[in-house]
Design an enzyme around this catalytic site. Structure first.
Site, PDB file in Angstrom:
ATOM      1  N   SER A  98      -0.339   3.246  10.212  1.00  0.00           N
ATOM      2  CA  SER A  98       0.316   4.369  10.866  1.00  0.00           C
ATOM      3  C   SER A  98       0.022   4.379  12.379  1.00  0.00           C
ATOM      4  O   SER A  98       0.437   3.470  13.088  1.00  0.00           O
ATOM      5  CB  SER A  98      -0.147   5.671  10.184  1.00  0.00           C
ATOM      6  N   ASP A 119       8.370   6.390   2.501  1.00  0.00           N
ATOM      7  CA  ASP A 119       7.485   6.726   3.623  1.00  0.00           C
ATOM      8  C   ASP A 119       8.260   7.594   4.600  1.00  0.00           C
ATOM      9  O   ASP A 119       9.189   7.132   5.257  1.00  0.00           O
ATOM     10  CB  ASP A 119       7.008   5.441   4.304  1.00  0.00           C
ATOM     11  N   HIS A 154       3.444   6.908   2.485  1.00  0.00           N
ATOM     12  CA  HIS A 154       2.672   6.612   3.685  1.00  0.00           C
ATOM     13  C   HIS A 154       1.177   6.453   3.414  1.00  0.00           C
ATOM     14  O   HIS A 154       0.528   5.587   3.994  1.00  0.00           O
ATOM     15  CB  HIS A 154       2.906   7.720   4.713  1.00  0.00           C
TER      16      HIS A 154
END
Length: 428
Positions: free
Chosen positions: A194, A368, A399
């Protein structure tokens, strides 16, 4: 002038979370009530599941990263790095001297604990160590382990005057230099999740000389373009960017979601294994990331909320909202006048993907909310040296499953290890 309201219905069918500014409702979130044995139950904090919580889970929710690693019999080390602009960062290491170093960089509101808190056989940090790597886990400025500065404290507004831009320009380069100096290696493996991918793209753009120090960059849930982002939190920040600024100033915080005792207690009250509100807890955790109940080990929720959220700057969160609003991957937008003074342009400069010349492997998923496939494809088209691109073969993968997923090893991590072995020679 502002209020946070939680209303619980008597019929047990729903709960609503609202954020009001004056007479304006900035957002309203609806949570489904938990189910137990197929029946819908009223949300009632007095209801409890009658069984004991594993003492290890209770303990792990309070242990820091170093203590977690040490508890399970692995060689734990603490290291500190001071950036050129004065932030003192903590690095955690599962030490295997002489082995190839790998740097793990956490995501937004997260910390080094994310790689180990699920325990041996379930954490990517432990897996990499067992596969023969020297594992280093970063903590960027402002999180639980990197809250010191040579001049400022966290009570100073100036301490929080950063976004992920400064992490990419200062934190990660200094961390890489430290690791290579300590290990006497010329290159290392990089794994980012991320925001841990965001800071890498920025480092490549603004400090391109560091691309020569990377064997392979593996991007889990890679974020850059956010045009198709489905996260309610990020989309809220994008749509109400002016209102959010007012709200955050009204409540007097420069840190977004500060990790203090109140928040820890509040999260653990909701998410403790002995409460029937844990489905609501799951929804809160997944509110920014997408939903996949089947890959979340719900028994571990007390550990998750004991370590996350780990802190971030308000400005950092605003920057994510700006990326969503603009559809571009560019520096912080201060408004046209300050932009002109700071950048000599009325708009912020875009980051230069052409400078990100390290070998890159991209891993993404359909479910996601933050790194939507269409946005990852746009990123893929800009990067000059992508050697692998893989969409996880499980449509509900989200995610957080990249790091916490029950089946992450089978669905993803084994493939990552293969890529590391294939691209494991320094200066290759």
């Amino acid at each position: 002038m502002f209020a946070l309201c939680l209303s619980l219905s008597q019929c047990g069918c729903q709960a609503d979370l609202s954020f009001l500014l004056g007479n304006i409702s900035l957002f309203n979130v609806n949570f489904k009530s938990p189910t137990w044995l197929g029946r819908s139950l009223a949300v009632d904090s007095h209801l409890r599941i009658e069984h004991d919580v594993d003492p290890n889970i209770q303990e792990d929710s309070h242990l820091n990263t170093y203590s977690l690693i040490k508890k399970y019999g692995y060689p734990a080390e603490n290291h500190t790095v001071t950036t050129d602009d004065g932030y003192i960062l903590t690095l955690h290491r599962i030490a295997r001297p002489g082995a190839t170093p790998v740097l793990l960089v956490h995501g937004l509101l997260d910390s080094s604990a994310t790689w180990v808190m699920m325990g041996p056989n379930k954490g990517l940090g432990y897996l990499l160590y067992e596969q023969g790597y020297d594992v280093w886990m970063a903590n960027v400025r402002g999180n639980t382990y990197s809250r010191k500065h040579i001049k400022y404290t966290t009570h100073h507004a100036k301490f929080w005057d950063f976004t992920f831009h400064e992490m990419g320009v200062y934190d990660i380069p200094k961390t890489i230099d430290y690791i290579l100096e300590q290990t006497n290696h010329k290159q290392l493996h990089y794994i980012g999740h991320s925001q841990g991918t965001v800071v890498f793209w920025i480092m490549g753009s603004e400090r391109p000389e560091y691309m020569d120090k990377i064997m392979l960059m593996q991007a889990l849930a890679p974020v850059a373009y956010m045009k198709h982002c489905k996260s309610p939190v990020v989309n809220f920040l994008a749509e109400f960017h002016m209102s959010v600024s007012i709200v955050l100033k009204l409540i007097g915080v420069h840190e977004f979601l500060p990790k203090n005792e109140f928040i820890v207690m509040f999260n653990q009250l909701i998410c403790d294994e002995t409460t029937l509100t844990k489905e609501i807890c799951s929804n809160v955790i997944f509110l920014t990331t997408g939903f996949d109940k089947y890959q979340l080990n719900e028994t571990m929720l007390p550990v998750v909320v004991g370590h996350a959220p780990a802190g971030a700057a308000t400005k950092q969160m605003q920057h994510f909202g700006q990326l969503r609003r603009s559809g571009s991957f560019r520096q912080f937008d201060y408004g046209w006048l300050r932009n002109h003074w700071r950048y000599n342009s009325i708009t912020p400069p875009a980051y230069k993907f052409k400078n990100v010349k390290a070998k890159v492997a991209l891993y993404y998923a359909q479910n996601d909310w933050l790194a939507q496939p269409a946005d990852v494809e746009a990123l893929r088209a800009e990067l000059p040296n992508v050697i692998s691109e893989y969409m996880v073969d499980y449509e509900e993968f989200n995610h957080l499953d990249f790091i916490w997923g029950v089946d992450a090893r089978v669905l993803l991590w084994e493939r990552m290890l293969e890529n590391m072995r294939a691209h494991g020679n320094e200066n290759a």
